[in-house]
Design a protein around this motif. Structure first.
Motif, PDB file in Angstrom:
ATOM      1  N   HIS A  67       0.846  -1.185   0.000  1.00 48.63           N
ATOM      2  CA  HIS A  67       0.000   0.000   0.000  1.00 48.63           C
ATOM      3  C   HIS A  67       0.884   1.239   0.000  1.00 48.63           C
ATOM      4  O   HIS A  67       2.115   1.156   0.066  1.00 48.63           O
ATOM      5  CB  HIS A  67      -0.932  -0.016   1.212  1.00 48.63           C
ATOM      6  CG  HIS A  67      -1.918  -1.141   1.169  1.00 48.63           C
ATOM      7  ND1 HIS A  67      -2.798  -1.411   2.187  1.00 48.63           N
ATOM      8  CD2 HIS A  67      -2.159  -2.080   0.225  1.00 48.63           C
ATOM      9  CE1 HIS A  67      -3.540  -2.454   1.886  1.00 48.63           C
ATOM     10  NE2 HIS A  67      -3.169  -2.882   0.695  1.00 48.63           N
ATOM     11  N   SER A  68       0.256   2.391  -0.046  1.00 51.35           N
ATOM     12  CA  SER A  68       1.020   3.639  -0.170  1.00 51.35           C
ATOM     13  C   SER A  68       1.960   3.860   1.006  1.00 51.35           C
ATOM     14  O   SER A  68       3.048   4.413   0.859  1.00 51.35           O
ATOM     15  CB  SER A  68       0.060   4.831  -0.317  1.00 51.35           C
ATOM     16  OG  SER A  68      -0.779   4.945   0.821  1.00 51.35           O
ATOM     17  N   ARG A  69       1.580   3.395   2.220  1.00 48.99           N
ATOM     18  CA  ARG A  69       2.434   3.601   3.393  1.00 48.99           C
ATOM     19  C   ARG A  69       3.765   2.878   3.220  1.00 48.99           C
ATOM     20  O   ARG A  69       4.836   3.436   3.472  1.00 48.99           O
ATOM     21  CB  ARG A  69       1.739   3.094   4.658  1.00 48.99           C
ATOM     22  CG  ARG A  69       2.564   3.286   5.933  1.00 48.99           C
ATOM     23  CD  ARG A  69       1.820   2.756   7.152  1.00 48.99           C
ATOM     24  NE  ARG A  69       1.745   1.299   7.126  1.00 48.99           N
ATOM     25  CZ  ARG A  69       2.694   0.506   7.625  1.00 48.99           C
ATOM     26  NH1 ARG A  69       3.767   1.024   8.181  1.00 48.99           N
ATOM     27  NH2 ARG A  69       2.563  -0.809   7.584  1.00 48.99           N
ATOM     28  N   GLU A 119       0.080   8.664  -1.263  1.00 45.70           N
ATOM     29  CA  GLU A 119      -1.244   8.180  -0.857  1.00 45.70           C
ATOM     30  C   GLU A 119      -2.308   8.616  -1.862  1.00 45.70           C
ATOM     31  O   GLU A 119      -3.273   7.897  -2.123  1.00 45.70           O
ATOM     32  CB  GLU A 119      -1.563   8.719   0.530  1.00 45.70           C
ATOM     33  CG  GLU A 119      -2.908   8.249   1.084  1.00 45.70           C
ATOM     34  CD  GLU A 119      -3.208   8.885   2.425  1.00 45.70           C
ATOM     35  OE1 GLU A 119      -4.373   9.253   2.647  1.00 45.70           O
ATOM     36  OE2 GLU A 119      -2.275   9.024   3.236  1.00 45.70           O
ATOM     37  N   SER A 120      -2.117   9.782  -2.447  1.00 44.98           N
ATOM     38  CA  SER A 120      -3.119  10.334  -3.365  1.00 44.98           C
ATOM     39  C   SER A 120      -3.100   9.664  -4.727  1.00 44.98           C
ATOM     40  O   SER A 120      -4.143   9.556  -5.379  1.00 44.98           O
ATOM     41  CB  SER A 120      -2.892  11.841  -3.541  1.00 44.98           C
ATOM     42  OG  SER A 120      -2.953  12.510  -2.303  1.00 44.98           O
ATOM     43  N   THR A 137       5.890   4.485   0.510  1.00 36.69           N
ATOM     44  CA  THR A 137       6.526   5.710   1.011  1.00 36.69           C
ATOM     45  C   THR A 137       7.774   5.387   1.821  1.00 36.69           C
ATOM     46  O   THR A 137       8.836   5.994   1.632  1.00 36.69           O
ATOM     47  CB  THR A 137       5.538   6.509   1.878  1.00 36.69           C
ATOM     48  OG1 THR A 137       4.389   6.847   1.098  1.00 36.69           O
ATOM     49  CG2 THR A 137       6.185   7.776   2.410  1.00 36.69           C
ATOM     50  N   GLU A 186      -2.482   4.167  -5.793  1.00 35.64           N
ATOM     51  CA  GLU A 186      -3.395   3.072  -6.125  1.00 35.64           C
ATOM     52  C   GLU A 186      -3.804   3.084  -7.595  1.00 35.64           C
ATOM     53  O   GLU A 186      -4.107   2.041  -8.168  1.00 35.64           O
ATOM     54  CB  GLU A 186      -4.642   3.145  -5.230  1.00 35.64           C
ATOM     55  CG  GLU A 186      -4.341   3.074  -3.732  1.00 35.64           C
ATOM     56  CD  GLU A 186      -3.623   1.798  -3.323  1.00 35.64           C
ATOM     57  OE1 GLU A 186      -3.797   0.779  -4.013  1.00 35.64           O
ATOM     58  OE2 GLU A 186      -2.882   1.820  -2.333  1.00 35.64           O
ATOM     59  N   ALA A 203       4.435  11.551   1.611  1.00 34.56           N
ATOM     60  CA  ALA A 203       3.464  10.523   1.983  1.00 34.56           C
ATOM     61  C   ALA A 203       2.068  10.893   1.478  1.00 34.56           C
ATOM     62  O   ALA A 203       1.319  10.021   0.983  1.00 34.56           O
ATOM     63  CB  ALA A 203       3.456  10.341   3.501  1.00 34.56           C
ATOM     64  N   TYR A 204       1.717  12.164   1.581  1.00 36.68           N
ATOM     65  CA  TYR A 204       0.417  12.642   1.085  1.00 36.68           C
ATOM     66  C   TYR A 204       0.330  12.460  -0.427  1.00 36.68           C
ATOM     67  O   TYR A 204      -0.695  12.022  -0.964  1.00 36.68           O
ATOM     68  CB  TYR A 204       0.252  14.108   1.468  1.00 36.68           C
ATOM     69  CG  TYR A 204      -1.114  14.693   1.149  1.00 36.68           C
ATOM     70  CD1 TYR A 204      -2.141  14.645   2.082  1.00 36.68           C
ATOM     71  CD2 TYR A 204      -1.364  15.292  -0.081  1.00 36.68           C
ATOM     72  CE1 TYR A 204      -3.386  15.183   1.802  1.00 36.68           C
ATOM     73  CE2 TYR A 204      -2.606  15.817  -0.380  1.00 36.68           C
ATOM     74  CZ  TYR A 204      -3.617  15.775   0.569  1.00 36.68           C
ATOM     75  OH  TYR A 204      -4.849  16.290   0.280  1.00 36.68           O
TER      76      TYR A 204
END
Length: 804
Positions: free
Chosen positions: A162-164, A194-195, A167, A198, A190-191
């Motif tokens: 996942h994005s976490r 996350e944006s 990052t 996906e 991170a922002y």
């Protein structure tokens, strides 16, 4: 190291469920226990199932990095194999060393598991990790319950990242490349990820590579990548532009505005009672400074800190302290007022006051906010003004607020001006004695304050004492602690960087001098050895350099003859870095290792000095390529040996004999009648890798000289017949050229063509060194050509190493 700390490395970069994190923790515990136990072996098999190939590679990379950190007698290392490998060789034959952990990859999607089962069952002493994609697990492994549930008893499923995790993987690579993130870079990155992650075109490793490429491209378009690898922080301006990110921010901002509009109206507060309430007093604001001293001091006491914002409801706590026999407590309302109040008491012990406070302020610490005080009063005030009200009565009473309080506005995105203001303020203060409060302000401002402190050392302004606060919300009682020793870590790390990068030890010596000598004897010995090595390199003094290496080796011996305190010495943390940087030099080694190290560090003058002064001993004493002719008997003078070449003259050193042999080496092949038969400098500067690989062809003259083995033997023999030395007659003050025929016997067990090439280049490098040693307006030898020549000199020298 604590296992939970090691486990966090996996949690940050991989998507692992809570249950499987327990499995991973158990695996690390198993390694610890197995590595410290006897010969009783419990079989262990770990299945790593992955959805994306990059995930198991990250898993193995992390595992490989933490294995050396386990507290075990056995030193683990990963040994890779494929299923095809184990069909051709037995597992026990493949795993030869104790501590090797099998990592099996590239398993087929179908086929019998009998071979793997029999080999795994026959080797319970071998720890096994099997890494396969999910399709192999489902189509092949699950069908064999014995293999899937019993032999591979522990399972970890590395799910889609996942994005976490992406990052954290990016920030890890970012750090490994030597980049430093500005305070808000990581949060904004991170922002961003996350944006967009996906739905991004690229996933996993391709996404990371593409993002790194885009950021590095922008680096090169600004200050250049080299500047950012040399410490220039990378801020949020380097995060790529994205319409999706911008749209998300705008949507969130609009939602926030809409939520504010729909808040219910605040009800009218209840009326106060008709009778008057007793007023609560703030003792700090009515405090009368009793520490008033008239004696003139020769310095100014200054406190440097970073202001914090105010809570909506300000609390009140007691803060205890105990320093240098002075103990007590102070009442603190705002985060930053306990330490100035304590300093008022500590400085009074020597009839002094706290004179000035330099405050690093952000815009928010200057803005007025409405808060409720511990006295139940509602006031509107800025954090700066509230802080001043709490501490002014505990400072020098002879100064006014403009003299006491020196606010400096700091911008996190561009801190240069603020840092410069702090330095200029301290320059303007008469003999500042600096104290530091390390616990205030947001993290970014704290990093700026630490950078400012480091820069102040250049100005000769050092921190006398540093303090922090340990809060306790439950007991309402907190403690003021000393951070002075911890601040020295910055000096130490700077010193290690200086030593490893530049070969200098000045900062490390300053750090050592600042420590309490009675507690740091072994550490000081270690640093002194480092200083000897550094001095030898800087002065190009080979005896000093080698003596320092001998002393340094004692700290890396097994078992160590000397050691630092593993519980208290910061050097223990960096021993492995020093060992990795100095490679073989902290073990038994030859001068060839020293030369290679100097070349790798860019110490070319030092490498040339070692070649000129020590290679003769390497070829004669260590490798037996040459033997001194028995016609010249050795004599010992002190620690050095020399040789009698003529009883009427002083003796000659081994290096004298070697140079006498080398000098006529090219007489027959490069006799141009001009420069003593060195390689022409123009030719030296033009040689390429291809030329060095075909060296005797590249240096051909007209007419050409033959290069057959017989011809090369003739050149060497002729050179042996012609050596002469300039020696002083016994009892006389003048010198004379003395013939020294046949000074060496050449071993027949070495390649004479390689020796011949080496001696020709040795002679050329001798001229390079002599030219570099003379102060001239320009160097006729080009640096790139010198570096290339050193490369091939060492290649040929190593070919004469009998151990290779």
């Amino acid at each position: 190291m604590e296992l939970n700390s090691l486990l966090s490395n996996f949690e940050k970069q991989l998507h692992i469920s809570g249950h499987e994190q327990n499995t991973l923790y158990g695996f690390l515990r198993f390694l610890n226990n197995r590595g410290n136990s006897g010969n009783e072996f419990i079989p262990y098999g770990l299945l790593i199932q992955y959805d994306e190939p990059s995930s198991y590679q990250v898993f193995l990379n992390i595992l490989e990095s933490i294995l050396p950190q386990l507290s075990t007698k056995t030193r683990y290392q990963l040994k890779h194999a494929t299923e095809k490998t184990l069909s051709q060789i037995s597992l026990t034959a493949h795993m030869k060393k104790p501590g090797e952990i099998l990592v099996l990859t590239d398993c087929a999607e179908e086929g019998s598991l009998d071979n793997l089962i029999s080999q795994f069952e026959a080797s319970p002493e071998i720890i096994k990790i099997v890494c396969v994609p999910s399709n192999v697990v489902e189509k092949r492994f699950r069908s064999n319950e014995h293999f899937f549930y019993r032999i591979l008893a522990r399972h970890i499923h590395l799910e889609k990242l996942h994005s976490r995790e992406i990052t954290n993987q990016f920030l890890q690579r970012f750090s490994e490349k030597g980049y430093i993130a500005a305070p808000d870079f990581s949060e904004e990155l991170a922002y961003y990820i996350e944006s967009i992650y996906e739905t991004a075109d690229y996933q996993n490793n391709e996404f990371l590579l593409d993002l790194m490429r885009r950021i590095e491209l922008q680096m090169e378009e600004t200050n250049g990548i080299a500047a950012y690898r040399n410490g220039l922080p990378v801020d949020t301006a380097f995060i790529p532009y994205s319409k999706r990110v911008l749209s998300r921010k705008q949507s969130e901002l609009q939602a926030l505005k809409d939520s504010v509009k729909t808040l219910p109206a605040i009800e009218t507060p209840p009326k106060s009672p008709d009778f008057p309430l007793p007023a609560l007093e703030n003792e700090a604001e009515i405090h009368i400074q009793s520490h008033q001293f008239t004696s003139e001091r020769q310095h100014t006491n200054v406190l440097l800190l970073a202001l914090s914002t105010l809570r909506k409801n300000i609390g009140k706590s007691e803060f205890k302290y105990n320093f240098n026999g002075c103990q007590g407590s102070v009442i603190g309302r705002y985060q930053l007022d306990p330490i100035p109040k304590m300093l008022d008491e500590l400085l009074a012990q020597t009839n002094e006051n706290l004179d000035k406070i330099i405050m690093l302020c952000t815009d928010k610490t200057l803005e007025k906010v409405t808060v409720t005080t511990p006295e139940s009063a509602t006031i509107t005030i800025s954090p700066l003004e509230y802080f001043k009200a709490q501490v002014r009565n505990y400072m020098n009473p002879d100064l006014d607020d403009k003299e006491r309080f020196l606010p400096v506005n700091i911008s996190q995105s561009s801190p240069y001006e603020g840092i410069q203001k702090v330095i200029n303020i301290l320059r303007s203060i008469h003999n500042p004695v600096l104290y530091l409060d390390t616990h205030g302000g947001i993290r970014g401002i704290q990093r700026i304050m630490e950078a400012t402190v480091s820069l102040l050392k250049i100005e000769g302004i050092n921190i006398k004492e540093a303090y922090s606060v340990e809060f306790s919300e439950e007991s309402k009682e907190s403690i003021i602690t000393s951070e002075t020793e911890n601040m020295k870590i910055f000096d130490f790390v700077a010193g290690i960087n200086e030593f490893i990068s530049c070969g200098r030890a000045n900062t490390l010596m300053e750090y050592s001098d600042s420590c309490r000598s009675q507690e740091k004897t072994s550490e000081r010995d270690f640093i002194n050895a480092i200083q000897n090595v550094a001095n030898g390199i800087q002065w190009c003094c080979i005896p000093e350099f080698e003596n320092g290496l001998k002393n340094l080796q004692k700290f890396f011996a097994t078992p160590a003859a000397k050691t630092t305190n593993k519980n208290t010495s910061y050097l223990e943390i960096y021993k492995q870095d020093i060992k990795q940087d100095y490679r073989k030099l902290v073990e038994q080694h030859t001068v060839a290792d020293e030369i290679n190290w100097c070349i790798s560090k860019g110490f070319y003058q030092q490498a040339l000095t070692l070649i000129e002064s020590k290679v003769s001993s390497l070829l004669v004493d260590d490798w037996k390529v040459l033997e001194v002719n028995p016609l010249y008997p050795p004599i010992t003078q002190g620690q050095a040996s020399s040789y009698i070449v003529n009883s009427a003259y002083t003796s000659a050193t081994l290096n004298d004999l070697f140079n006498a042999f080398v000098y006529p080496m090219t007489t027959e092949i490069l006799n141009n009648g001009t420069r003593g038969f060195f390689l022409p400098r123009e030719l030296f500067n033009q040689l390429t890798d291809h030329d060095y690989q075909n060296f005797l062809s590249a240096i051909q003259t007209s007419p050409r000289f033959p290069v057959s083995p017989e011809a090369i033997s003739t050149y060497l023999n002729n050179a042996l017949k012609k050596p002469t030395l300039s020696l002083r007659m016994n009892g006389q003050g003048f010198t004379k050229r003395v013939a020294v025929p046949e000074p060496f016997i050449i071993s027949d067990s070495f390649d004479k063509a390689i020796l011949f090439q080496l001696l020709i280049l040795h002679k050329a490098l001798k001229d390079v060194r002599n030219t570099m040693n003379h102060a001239s307006s320009e160097l006729s030898y080009e640096l790139n050509a010198i570096v290339l020549a050193l490369k091939y000199y060492m290649i040929w020298l190593e070919k004469l190493n009998p151990a290779k």
